[in-house]
Design an enzyme around this catalytic site. Structure first.
Site, short mmCIF file in Angstrom:
data_model
loop_
_atom_site.label_atom_id
_atom_site.label_comp_id
_atom_site.label_asym_id
_atom_site.label_seq_id
_atom_site.Cartn_x
_atom_site.Cartn_y
_atom_site.Cartn_z
N ALA A 64 0.86 -1.18 0.00
CA ALA A 64 0.00 0.00 0.00
C ALA A 64 0.90 1.24 0.00
O ALA A 64 2.00 1.20 0.54
CB ALA A 64 -0.88 0.00 1.24
N GLY A 107 0.55 -5.24 0.63
CA GLY A 107 -0.59 -5.31 -0.30
C GLY A 107 -0.19 -5.85 -1.66
O GLY A 107 -1.02 -6.41 -2.38
N GLU A 110 -0.34 -9.47 -1.27
CA GLU A 110 -1.77 -9.83 -1.18
C GLU A 110 -2.43 -9.78 -2.55
O GLU A 110 -3.24 -10.63 -2.90
CB GLU A 110 -2.47 -8.90 -0.18
CG GLU A 110 -2.04 -9.19 1.25
CD GLU A 110 -2.47 -8.12 2.25
OE1 GLU A 110 -2.24 -6.92 1.97
OE2 GLU A 110 -3.02 -8.47 3.30
N GLU A 130 4.20 -5.69 7.13
CA GLU A 130 3.38 -4.71 7.85
C GLU A 130 3.75 -4.61 9.32
O GLU A 130 3.64 -3.55 9.93
CB GLU A 130 1.88 -5.07 7.72
CG GLU A 130 1.28 -4.87 6.33
CD GLU A 130 1.40 -6.09 5.42
OE1 GLU A 130 2.27 -6.94 5.69
OE2 GLU A 130 0.64 -6.16 4.45
N1 DAK Z 1 4.61 3.42 -0.43
C1 DAK Z 1 5.05 4.57 -0.96
N2 DAK Z 1 6.25 4.72 -1.56
C2 DAK Z 1 7.04 3.65 -1.61
C3 DAK Z 1 6.67 2.39 -1.07
C4 DAK Z 1 5.38 2.30 -0.47
N3 DAK Z 1 4.92 1.14 0.02
N4 DAK Z 1 7.68 1.52 -1.28
C5 DAK Z 1 8.65 2.20 -1.92
N5 DAK Z 1 8.27 3.48 -2.12
C6 DAK Z 1 9.03 4.55 -2.77
C7 DAK Z 1 10.17 5.02 -1.86
O1 DAK Z 1 9.71 5.95 -0.94
C8 DAK Z 1 11.10 5.62 -2.89
O2 DAK Z 1 10.62 6.89 -3.26
P1 DAK Z 1 11.63 8.17 -3.35
O3 DAK Z 1 12.27 8.28 -2.03
O4 DAK Z 1 12.59 7.78 -4.45
O5 DAK Z 1 10.71 9.31 -3.72
C9 DAK Z 1 10.95 4.72 -4.10
O6 DAK Z 1 9.71 4.05 -3.93
C10 DAK Z 1 12.05 3.67 -4.19
O7 DAK Z 1 12.09 2.99 -2.95
P2 DAK Z 1 13.46 2.78 -2.10
O8 DAK Z 1 14.41 3.92 -2.34
O9 DAK Z 1 13.06 2.52 -0.71
O10 DAK Z 1 14.02 1.48 -2.81
P3 DAK Z 1 14.94 0.36 -2.15
O11 DAK Z 1 15.33 -0.53 -3.30
O12 DAK Z 1 16.02 0.93 -1.30
O13 DAK Z 1 13.96 -0.45 -1.19
C11 DAK Z 1 11.91 -1.58 -0.58
C12 DAK Z 1 12.87 -1.15 -1.71
C13 DAK Z 1 10.69 -2.23 -1.25
C14 DAK Z 1 12.62 -2.64 0.30
C15 DAK Z 1 11.52 -0.36 0.30
O14 DAK Z 1 11.10 0.67 -0.59
C16 DAK Z 1 10.42 -0.65 1.28
O15 DAK Z 1 10.69 -1.23 2.34
N6 DAK Z 1 9.20 -0.21 0.95
C17 DAK Z 1 8.04 -0.36 1.84
C18 DAK Z 1 7.54 -1.78 1.83
C19 DAK Z 1 6.39 -1.99 2.80
O16 DAK Z 1 6.54 -1.78 4.01
N7 DAK Z 1 5.26 -2.40 2.30
C20 DAK Z 1 4.08 -2.71 3.10
C21 DAK Z 1 3.21 -1.47 3.18
S1 DAK Z 1 1.77 -1.73 4.20
C22 DAK Z 1 -5.87 -2.81 3.10
C23 DAK Z 1 -5.29 -3.01 1.88
C24 DAK Z 1 -3.91 -3.11 1.77
C25 DAK Z 1 -3.11 -2.96 2.88
C26 DAK Z 1 -3.68 -2.74 4.10
C27 DAK Z 1 -5.07 -2.68 4.22
N8 DAK Z 1 -7.28 -2.70 3.25
C28 DAK Z 1 -8.13 -2.89 2.05
C29 DAK Z 1 -7.87 -2.55 4.51
C30 DAK Z 1 -1.65 -3.03 2.70
C31 DAK Z 1 -0.74 -2.53 3.56
C32 DAK Z 1 0.67 -2.49 3.15
O17 DAK Z 1 1.05 -2.94 2.09
#
Ligand code: DAK
Length: 256
Positions: A64, A107, A110, A130
């Site tokens: 997400a 997500g 998922e 998450e």
């Molecule tokens: N959201 C927004 N931006 C993101 C992002 C995300 N999830 N993941 C990466 N980016 C952005 C980074 O901020 C960065 O942007 P800039 O700084 O260049 O502007 C760009 O993408 C490149 O990312 P990185 O510089 O971080 O790249 P790396 O290769 O160093 O790292 C990474 C890649 C995937 C390991 C890292 O970006 C990371 O840890 N990202 C977050 C992953 C994460 O925590 N995902 C889970 C999110 S929570 C629901 C539906 C869905 C959900 C919940 C409820 N309902 C219907 C109720 C889902 C929840 C989730 O998914």
């Protein structure tokens, strides 16, 4: 025209590519809404028989969009339109194949698990991180992951936030094949086109029956299967399939 997707027709299949490269295809409300609408169009179009969904080489989707999530409090979550979009995405009735390269996190994992068949590039990584954000999966991650990979690995991924490689995902049964990353989409399209040549009603009912195996007890699942099998006995495509076999030719299925 969608903003966050690229849609291409490949004969009787569609290739939907998530396209937010600057944010690793993080799932915004806009993207999920456009995806739900596109899948609806595919569901309504009788010429579309199967769909492939993919992302980029670096990321299928990194979850997400966290910038968007940061703006939502509890009240915002209660009437979050994403809930409705997820619902519509999960109810897509035709075969959906995910071609996953790079990160499939949160997500993104998922979303990939909503697909009926998952093909992964060797560099794919699946995870539900998450817990690192003080939350937990909210779009099926606890339920579908456990069913796909079993209790111990699902617990490890969700509670410790550890991702798994494509190889581990294959061994665990989360994906059915791994390929070189540059061939993932091609392989997924090949499978989609193979499915697209089958009798559409049989494909639809077989998908439904297979999904019932996750939700129903064995007796109810077998009842559903018998019912679906009987329904297909009355179709022109069933006659065509058997006649084509006898006449040693390719069947020409019409979807009725
Ligand atoms: N959201 C927004 N931006 C993101 C992002 C995300 N999830 N993941 C990466 N980016 C952005 C980074 O901020 C960065 O942007 P800039 O700084 O260049 O502007 C760009 O993408 C490149 O990312 P990185 O510089 O971080 O790249 P790396 O290769 O160093 O790292 C990474 C890649 C995937 C390991 C890292 O970006 C990371 O840890 N990202 C977050 C992953 C994460 O925590 N995902 C889970 C999110 S929570 C629901 C539906 C869905 C959900 C919940 C409820 N309902 C219907 C109720 C889902 C929840 C989730 O998914």
């Amino acid at each position: 025209m969608p903003n966050t997707l690229v849609v291409q027709a490949h004969q009787a299949t569609r290739l939907i590519t998530l396209h937010r490269p600057h944010a690793l295809n993080a799932l915004t409300t806009e993207l999920l809404g456009e995806l739900a609408d596109e899948l609806q169009r595919c569901a309504d179009d009788p010429d579309v028989r199967a769909v492939v969904i993919t992302g980029s080489r670096k990321a299928f989707a990194a979850g997400a969009d966290l910038n968007e999530m940061a703006e939502r409090d509890l009240v915002g979550m209660l009437d979050d339109p994403r809930q409705g979009y997820w619902q519509r995405i999960t109810q897509f009735p035709k075969p959906l194949i995910a071609a996953v390269n790079g990160y499939a996190l949160g997500g993104g994992c998922e979303l990939a698990m909503h697909a009926d068949i998952l093909i992964a590039g060797e560099d794919a990584q699946f995870g539900q991180p998450e817990i690192n954000l003080g939350i937990m999966p909210g779009a099926g991650g606890t339920q579908r992951l456990l069913r796909a990979v079993g209790k111990s690995l699902a617990m490890q991924m969700v509670l410790a936030g550890e991702s798994i490689s494509a190889r581990r995902a294959l061994d665990a049964g989360l994906v059915s094949e791994i390929t070189q990353p540059e061939l993932t989409v091609e392989r997924a399209l090949q499978i989609a086109q193979r499915i697209a040549a089958k009798a559409p009603l049989a494909v639809r009912l077989a998908k439904e029956a297979l999904l019932k195996a996750q939700d129903l007890d064995l007796a109810s699942g077998l009842r559903f299967e018998r019912h679906a099998f009987t329904l297909l006995a009355g179709t022109a495509d069933r006659d065509e399939g058997i006649r084509a076999f006898q006449e040693k030719r390719q069947a020409d299925f019409k979807g009725c």
